[in-house]
Structures are given as C-alpha cells and as structure tokens.
Write an enzyme that holds these catalytic residues in place. Structure first.
Site, PDB file in Angstrom:
ATOM      1  N   SER A 118      43.292  70.666  46.251  1.00  0.00           N
ATOM      2  CA  SER A 118      44.576  71.169  45.777  1.00  0.00           C
ATOM      3  C   SER A 118      45.750  70.604  46.576  1.00  0.00           C
ATOM      4  O   SER A 118      45.891  69.386  46.709  1.00  0.00           O
ATOM      5  CB  SER A 118      44.561  72.694  45.798  1.00  0.00           C
ATOM      6  OG  SER A 118      45.701  73.216  45.137  1.00  0.00           O
ATOM      7  N   HIS A 119      46.564  71.498  47.113  1.00  0.00           N
ATOM      8  CA  HIS A 119      47.784  71.091  47.806  1.00  0.00           C
ATOM      9  C   HIS A 119      47.541  70.753  49.280  1.00  0.00           C
ATOM     10  O   HIS A 119      48.477  70.449  50.009  1.00  0.00           O
ATOM     11  CB  HIS A 119      48.824  72.216  47.722  1.00  0.00           C
ATOM     12  CG  HIS A 119      48.302  73.529  48.214  1.00  0.00           C
ATOM     13  ND1 HIS A 119      47.445  74.304  47.461  1.00  0.00           N
ATOM     14  CD2 HIS A 119      48.491  74.186  49.372  1.00  0.00           C
ATOM     15  CE1 HIS A 119      47.139  75.395  48.131  1.00  0.00           C
ATOM     16  NE2 HIS A 119      47.766  75.355  49.306  1.00  0.00           N
ATOM     17  N   ASP A 261      36.706  29.759  37.296  1.00  0.00           N
ATOM     18  CA  ASP A 261      37.501  30.158  36.137  1.00  0.00           C
ATOM     19  C   ASP A 261      37.712  31.671  36.091  1.00  0.00           C
ATOM     20  O   ASP A 261      37.328  32.406  37.002  1.00  0.00           O
ATOM     21  CB  ASP A 261      36.855  29.646  34.854  1.00  0.00           C
ATOM     22  CG  ASP A 261      35.570  30.378  34.501  1.00  0.00           C
ATOM     23  OD1 ASP A 261      34.919  30.896  35.424  1.00  0.00           O
ATOM     24  OD2 ASP A 261      35.209  30.440  33.310  1.00  0.00           O
ATOM     25  N   ASP A 263      36.465  34.302  34.491  1.00  0.00           N
ATOM     26  CA  ASP A 263      35.391  35.276  34.612  1.00  0.00           C
ATOM     27  C   ASP A 263      34.323  34.866  35.621  1.00  0.00           C
ATOM     28  O   ASP A 263      33.302  35.554  35.767  1.00  0.00           O
ATOM     29  CB  ASP A 263      34.755  35.547  33.255  1.00  0.00           C
ATOM     30  CG  ASP A 263      34.026  34.343  32.677  1.00  0.00           C
ATOM     31  OD1 ASP A 263      34.284  33.211  33.124  1.00  0.00           O
ATOM     32  OD2 ASP A 263      33.200  34.522  31.766  1.00  0.00           O
ATOM     33  N   ASP A 265      32.251  32.192  35.878  1.00  0.00           N
ATOM     34  CA  ASP A 265      31.001  31.495  35.580  1.00  0.00           C
ATOM     35  C   ASP A 265      31.098  29.972  35.680  1.00  0.00           C
ATOM     36  O   ASP A 265      30.081  29.288  35.749  1.00  0.00           O
ATOM     37  CB  ASP A 265      30.439  31.910  34.212  1.00  0.00           C
ATOM     38  CG  ASP A 265      31.355  31.580  33.040  1.00  0.00           C
ATOM     39  OD1 ASP A 265      32.484  31.094  33.287  1.00  0.00           O
ATOM     40  OD2 ASP A 265      30.947  31.813  31.890  1.00  0.00           O
ATOM     41  N   ARG A 266      32.319  29.427  35.726  1.00  0.00           N
ATOM     42  CA  ARG A 266      32.472  27.978  35.843  1.00  0.00           C
ATOM     43  C   ARG A 266      32.981  27.605  37.241  1.00  0.00           C
ATOM     44  O   ARG A 266      33.597  28.426  37.922  1.00  0.00           O
ATOM     45  CB  ARG A 266      33.440  27.439  34.782  1.00  0.00           C
ATOM     46  CG  ARG A 266      32.972  27.676  33.370  1.00  0.00           C
ATOM     47  CD  ARG A 266      34.024  27.254  32.353  1.00  0.00           C
ATOM     48  NE  ARG A 266      33.712  27.758  31.030  1.00  0.00           N
ATOM     49  CZ  ARG A 266      33.032  27.093  30.103  1.00  0.00           C
ATOM     50  NH1 ARG A 266      32.605  25.868  30.347  1.00  0.00           N
ATOM     51  NH2 ARG A 266      32.786  27.642  28.932  1.00  0.00           N
ATOM     52  N   LYS A 361      25.755  31.219  33.584  1.00  0.00           N
ATOM     53  CA  LYS A 361      26.155  30.249  34.597  1.00  0.00           C
ATOM     54  C   LYS A 361      26.918  30.998  35.682  1.00  0.00           C
ATOM     55  O   LYS A 361      27.495  32.054  35.424  1.00  0.00           O
ATOM     56  CB  LYS A 361      26.975  29.123  33.989  1.00  0.00           C
ATOM     57  CG  LYS A 361      28.091  29.534  33.052  1.00  0.00           C
ATOM     58  CD  LYS A 361      28.697  28.295  32.392  1.00  0.00           C
ATOM     59  CE  LYS A 361      29.716  28.660  31.325  1.00  0.00           C
ATOM     60  NZ  LYS A 361      29.097  29.045  30.053  1.00  0.00           N
TER      61      LYS A 361
END
Length: 509
Positions: A118-119, A261, A263, A265-266, A361
C-alpha cells in the site's frame, strides 16, 4: 513440476501485528528481507493456492515495488502446476488494486493475488506485501485469511514448475568455452572488438555476454538500446545499413566486429582489414567445428546450405567426409534435417548462420563461434581466411540487391528470363529453375536470379554471382574486381537497367 520440501513458517498471519492483536490489511506485509528468506514467499503463495478450486482463474499484479517482478514470475511458476487454469497478469506485473478488483469481478475470476504494501515505502530495506482478494474482488475476510494462515503453519512442501531458468547466456556457456575466450582477452590486451546491436533485440544480450561475462570493456558494444524504430536505422547487418559500425571498425582498426539484425538471427562478421562474406562464414566455422566444445561432445552429423549460398561449404564437407545438403531459401527447410540428426551447422548467404542448438539461425551464436575459433587459433580474421583459401581455394561471391522495385518492373525481368530459358536457342544450355533461375557455367561459375519474399512492399530482386578461383595469387583480391566481368554478364543478360530503370543495386554484399 517439482515438489520442494521446507520447514514450516509460523509467522504468516495476514494483517499487521499490534500489541492488542492483528488489524489492518488482509494481506501479509513485512520487510523485504523477511520475504527474501528461502521458501518464504512460496509458502504463503502455496497456502493461498490450496484454498482455490481446481481450474480456477486468477488475477495477478502489483504496485511495481521491489520484489514484484520476481514474485509475479514465482506465482506463475506455481499456479501452472497447482490446478489454476488461467492467469490474468498486469502489464510488466503492474496493476492497481482497484483495477484488480474490477477485473476479478468482470471476468468471474476465483480471486487475485496482489503484491503491494500500500502506502508504505518500498525498496530492499523497506516493505513488501502479498494479499488475496476473493471472487467478489474484495479483500479476503478473516475466515479465509485464518484458513490461509493455518495452512501455512502446517505446510511442508510446495509445488512449482521447474524453477531453473532457461537462460540464453547460460546456454551459450554450455556450447562455447567462455574461459578460453576470457583467457584470450587477458593475453591480448590490444585486441579490439566491437559489436553492434543496431538498436534491435540483441543489445541486452551483447552487454551481458561480451561485457559482464567475457570482460570486454563497455565500449565494445554499440547501439545496444532497443528502439521502436531502430533509432531510424534499417536493422539489416550488411555493409550498407551497418555503415556506422563499418566506419568505426576501419577508423579504430578493430580486430573483430559483428553486427546483428532486429530480431537477432542474422549477423555480419568483419575486421578493419577484411569483410567475411556470409557464405564463407558458415564454411569457415564448419571447417573449425572441432574447436567448439558443443560439437566435440555431440559429434558432427553433416552440413547444409541454401541454394543461392556459395559452394565453399561443399568443399569443407568433402574434405571431412561429410554430406552437405542443398535446400531452398528459408530456414524452415533446414529444420527437418536437424531434427533427423543429419546436419550440425547450416547457413544462408543472407547473413544467416546457425547450428542444431536451436531451430533458428542465431547471430550471437555465430559471433561467439568466430571468437572461439580466434581464441583457439590465436590470430585475426584476415590471416585465418587466408589460410582457409589456401586450403580450399576461394569461391568469390557477391549478391546484388535491387530493393523496393515496383512489382510490374520486377515481373518484366523474370518474364524476360523465362522467355530466354524456354527459347529454342537455349534448350541445350545448363539452366534450371529452383526457387529462382540458375545459370550454370562450364567452369563451375553460377549466376542466380531470385525475387525475395522478405520485404513488405514492392519487390526485391537478388542477383547472386559466384566464381571459384584456385590461383593462390588471387585469393585476397577484392571480390567485386574478380567478379566484374561475370556481374556485367548477369546484369546484361537480365536487362536489369532497362526493366527496372535502376543504375545500380541498393545493396552489394
């Protein structure tokens, strides 16, 4: 699921203990240090879960204070093996108490676990709380809180989904020798590395692996904060879109650099004096596969490449007495081979390299594979590639990308090519249509035309040009110089400029 045994706690009575009794909150509220005792939170959560009917719906959230995130995850790991059918969680674990009450009522949940004091002040040295609201969205009444307390006093074990975290970084430590890479760094203080997250997802991983685990300076990671628009950049790791990295590598004479890249994978691998073509990268890693601990334990099954990828990998496979598979473009075509234990490493010319450790990859994996090999062979990228070419010869290779071509113009190119291939004058020539159009020459050279399916608008025409050279004096020549005549043939044969109205490609690899 695992069952964890522990000694019961006798102080988990909800409410605030006063001189004349227990009043106030219907939740368990104490200092964070109390909740951080082994099994303490698990005990109280299990006691709550034991009061719920099977196939319950549970609402979970908190006020964002210290311990909320970890406890939300704990609740999820326990709920899934304690008969809870559905859990509704606040974004990032945060949910106001009134909102939790509303959601419990609106969706007909059997209750909610709220993580709040709470507070009261928050932080490691201050307060934390766990409270239970019933199916009406109201704080649990005394009858229910007393029941929870009685359960907790006699509880000897709790059920939880396997608490061991599946951590990507830890998995990389199982595959590669981080100790060998750290030793290499310590013995080569002047060895410079630079890795570029391109404001994609890999930034936090790069900081953890290269800085915290391997001990490289914080300056070795650039563009590590993920951005919704990739900071206005194009998160494609090539010499064109990773220009910021390329310029820094050349200016600062960086010995090992990599870009990844959006995401993750490269990947692109380079140094200040050499750019590694992706086709050569997968071949080089495969040639040195014995230096990666993961494969020493598992063994090596075979290799695979996409159709447009150069034949450098084929030469490595032949020297090792292993089979190499050629598949259409698309990582999904590698997966059946991996599931059948037919390949260990595979790659695409489009900056994609990976192994059977996952079914995608993996850019960071590829960079660690390179760094592992550098650490074991104790030299730089250019000398290593020179030795590789002396051993196998060099498949000079280049890809020309014409991006965002209007579809009707791209179609004209391929209608023209198809008309040539099906004409009477070409019947005895070595042409083929294999997810694209291949021109095969007597000396082993290849020209391939494809339309890429990875863009969201227009069309991308990719032209692949490959020529094998066995002349030692030409191994370290620039690929664009060696391939100049063959590239000219490729462009003229397809009438690229005439149909696309483009003077040159968008990207050259």
């Amino acid at each position: 699921m695992v069952s964890v045994s522990f000694s019961s706690f006798n102080d988990q009575k909800p409410g605030i203990k006063l001189y004349f009794g227990t009043l106030g909150t219907s939740g368990l509220r104490k200092k964070c240090k109390v909740f951080e005792q082994p099994h303490y939170r698990e005990s109280f959560i299990q006691s709550i879960l034991n009061t719920l009917p099977t196939s319950s719906t549970l609402v979970v959230g908190g006020d964002g204070r210290y311990l909320v995130k970890e406890t939300v995850q704990l609740i999820l790991n326990m709920a899934c093996v304690n008969g809870v059918k559905k859990v509704v969680v606040g974004q990032n674990g945060i949910m106001s108490t009134p909102a939790a009450s509303l959601i419990i009522r609106k969706i007909g949940a059997q209750g909610g676990i709220l993580l709040t004091a709470s507070h009261n002040p928050g932080g490691p040295s201050n307060d934390f709380g766990i409270k239970f609201n019933n199916e009406s969205g109201a704080p649990a009444n005394e009858g229910l809180t007393n029941k929870i307390f009685e359960i907790s006093k006699n509880l000897k074990e709790y059920k939880i989904n396997d608490p061991k975290k599946i951590d990507y970084c830890n998995y990389m430590k199982e595959i590669f020798s981080f100790q060998a890479m750290k030793k290499f760094r310590e013995e080569n203080k002047d060895f410079k590395i630079l890795v570029d997250g391109m404001h994609g997802v890999t930034g936090p991983y790069l900081e953890k692996i290269f800085i915290k685990e391997l001990g490289f300076p914080s300056s070795c990671v650039m563009n590590s904060v993920p951005k919704e628009d990739f900071n206005g950049g194009h998160p494609d790791p090539n010499l064109t879109y990773a220009k910021e990295l390329v310029d820094r590598v050349r200016k600062d004479k960086v010995d090992f650099a990599a870009a990844f890249d959006g995401d993750g994978d490269r990947n692109m691998i380079l140094s200040h004096d050499f750019f590694v073509n992706p086709s050569d990268s997968v071949a080089f890693i495969s040639d040195n596969i014995n230096l990666i601990p993961y494969f020493s334990k598992q063994g090596v099954y075979g290799f695979a490449r996409s159709m447009p990828t150069s034949a450098a990998l084929d030469r490595v496979a032949k020297s090792k007495g292993l089979k190499v598979y050629e598949v259409p473009t698309g990582w999904k075509f590698f997966c059946n081979l991996m599931d059948s234990n037919l390949v260990s490493i595979c790659g695409e010319e489009s900056f994609g390299t990976g192994s059977n450790h996952v079914r995608e990859k993996d850019g960071i994996w590829a960079s660690l594979a390179w760094l592992s090999i550098l650490s074991e062979r104790k030299t730089g990228i250019k000398p290593l590639m020179s030795d590789f070419y002396k051993k196998y010869g060099r498949c000079f290779y280049s890809r020309l990308d014409y991006e965002d071509i209007e579809s009707d113009k791209a179609n004209k190119v391929f209608h023209h090519l198809n008309s040539l291939i099906t004409s009477e004058s070409m019947k005895n020539q070595q042409f083929g249509n294999f997810v694209g159009i291949r021109l095969l020459f007597k000396d082993g050279s290849r020209i391939i035309y494809r339309q890429s399916g990875t863009g969201s608008v227009g069309a991308t025409i990719r032209i692949y040009v490959e020529k094998y050279v066995g002349d030692l004096n030409l191994f370290m020549e620039d690929a664009q110089i060696v391939l100049k005549d063959l590239i000219e043939v490729a462009l003229n044969f397809a009438k690229i400029e005439e149909f696309t109205l483009r003077k040159g490609p968008t990207v050259i690899t």
